[in-house]
Design a protein around this motif. Structure first.
Motif, PDB file in Angstrom:
ATOM      1  N   UNK A 105       4.519 -20.222  -4.670  1.00 54.90           N
ATOM      2  CA  UNK A 105       5.475 -19.168  -4.347  1.00 54.90           C
ATOM      3  C   UNK A 105       4.763 -17.882  -3.980  1.00 54.90           C
ATOM      4  N   UNK A 106       3.704 -17.569  -4.714  1.00 60.34           N
ATOM      5  CA  UNK A 106       2.913 -16.374  -4.417  1.00 60.34           C
ATOM      6  C   UNK A 106       2.242 -16.508  -3.050  1.00 60.34           C
ATOM      7  N   UNK A 107       1.713 -17.688  -2.757  1.00 59.83           N
ATOM      8  CA  UNK A 107       1.061 -17.914  -1.463  1.00 59.83           C
ATOM      9  C   UNK A 107       2.073 -17.773  -0.323  1.00 59.83           C
ATOM     10  N   UNK A 108       3.278 -18.271  -0.541  1.00 67.30           N
ATOM     11  CA  UNK A 108       4.316 -18.170   0.482  1.00 67.30           C
ATOM     12  C   UNK A 108       4.683 -16.704   0.743  1.00 67.30           C
ATOM     13  N   UNK A 109       4.827 -15.929  -0.314  1.00 69.72           N
ATOM     14  CA  UNK A 109       5.151 -14.506  -0.156  1.00 69.72           C
ATOM     15  C   UNK A 109       4.036 -13.777   0.589  1.00 69.72           C
ATOM     16  N   UNK A 110       2.795 -14.069   0.222  1.00 67.24           N
ATOM     17  CA  UNK A 110       1.653 -13.431   0.887  1.00 67.24           C
ATOM     18  C   UNK A 110       1.643 -13.788   2.366  1.00 67.24           C
ATOM     19  N   UNK A 111       1.876 -15.059   2.670  1.00 73.52           N
ATOM     20  CA  UNK A 111       1.880 -15.518   4.054  1.00 73.52           C
ATOM     21  C   UNK A 111       2.946 -14.792   4.863  1.00 73.52           C
ATOM     22  N   UNK A 112       4.132 -14.660   4.313  1.00 74.34           N
ATOM     23  CA  UNK A 112       5.230 -14.011   5.033  1.00 74.34           C
ATOM     24  C   UNK A 112       4.972 -12.523   5.220  1.00 74.34           C
ATOM     25  N   UNK A 113       4.336 -11.904   4.237  1.00 73.61           N
ATOM     26  CA  UNK A 113       3.983 -10.493   4.389  1.00 73.61           C
ATOM     27  C   UNK A 113       2.938 -10.323   5.490  1.00 73.61           C
ATOM     28  N   UNK A 114       1.963 -11.232   5.531  1.00 73.29           N
ATOM     29  CA  UNK A 114       0.944 -11.187   6.586  1.00 73.29           C
ATOM     30  C   UNK A 114       1.590 -11.339   7.961  1.00 73.29           C
ATOM     31  N   UNK A 115       2.521 -12.261   8.088  1.00 72.56           N
ATOM     32  CA  UNK A 115       3.209 -12.457   9.362  1.00 72.56           C
ATOM     33  C   UNK A 115       3.930 -11.189   9.781  1.00 72.56           C
ATOM     34  N   UNK A 116       4.596 -10.536   8.848  1.00 68.84           N
ATOM     35  CA  UNK A 116       5.344  -9.319   9.163  1.00 68.84           C
ATOM     36  C   UNK A 116       4.404  -8.205   9.611  1.00 68.84           C
ATOM     37  N   UNK A 117       3.268  -8.057   8.927  1.00 69.14           N
ATOM     38  CA  UNK A 117       2.311  -7.006   9.290  1.00 69.14           C
ATOM     39  C   UNK A 117       1.677  -7.314  10.646  1.00 69.14           C
ATOM     40  N   UNK A 118       1.381  -8.570  10.916  1.00 69.03           N
ATOM     41  CA  UNK A 118       0.774  -8.938  12.189  1.00 69.03           C
ATOM     42  C   UNK A 118       1.708  -8.739  13.361  1.00 69.03           C
ATOM     43  N   UNK A 119       3.005  -8.801  13.137  1.00 68.40           N
ATOM     44  CA  UNK A 119       3.971  -8.583  14.217  1.00 68.40           C
ATOM     45  C   UNK A 119       3.993  -7.137  14.684  1.00 68.40           C
TER      46      UNK A 119
END
Length: 90
Positions: free
Chosen positions: A71-85
């Motif tokens: 769950x933590x990895x999923x949250x981190x991944x989604x935050x990274x995607x948002x910042x990269x956009x």
């Protein structure tokens, strides 16, 4: 409430852990909120700095079993995607 000495100790320990876990979860939520706010404002530098803090806090919480590691990895991944956009939109 239990009457055995060991059960009373377990109860005390569970209360301590609950307080600690609540504090960790609150801190993580606030750090995630900081990342999302920076993303909404298209502030790339602030988002990246907040992302570093949030990632560290999430990893630590997962290590301490406050959050499940996936769950933590999923949250981190989604935050990274948002910042990269942010960079793509500009």
């Amino acid at each position: 409430m239990a009457n055995h000495k060991s059960a009373l100790k377990r109860h005390r320990q569970s209360l301590k852990r609950r307080d600690r876990n609540r504090a960790v979860k609150t801190r993580v939520r606030n750090l995630i909120k900081r990342v999302r706010t920076a993303v909404e404002q298209n502030d790339r530098e602030a988002a990246q700095q907040a992302l570093v803090d949030a990632t560290s806090a999430l990893d630590k919480a997962a290590t301490k079993k406050v959050y499940h590691w996936r769950g933590a990895a999923r949250r981190i991944s989604r935050l990274h995607q948002a910042v990269n956009k942010i960079g793509e939109a500009s």
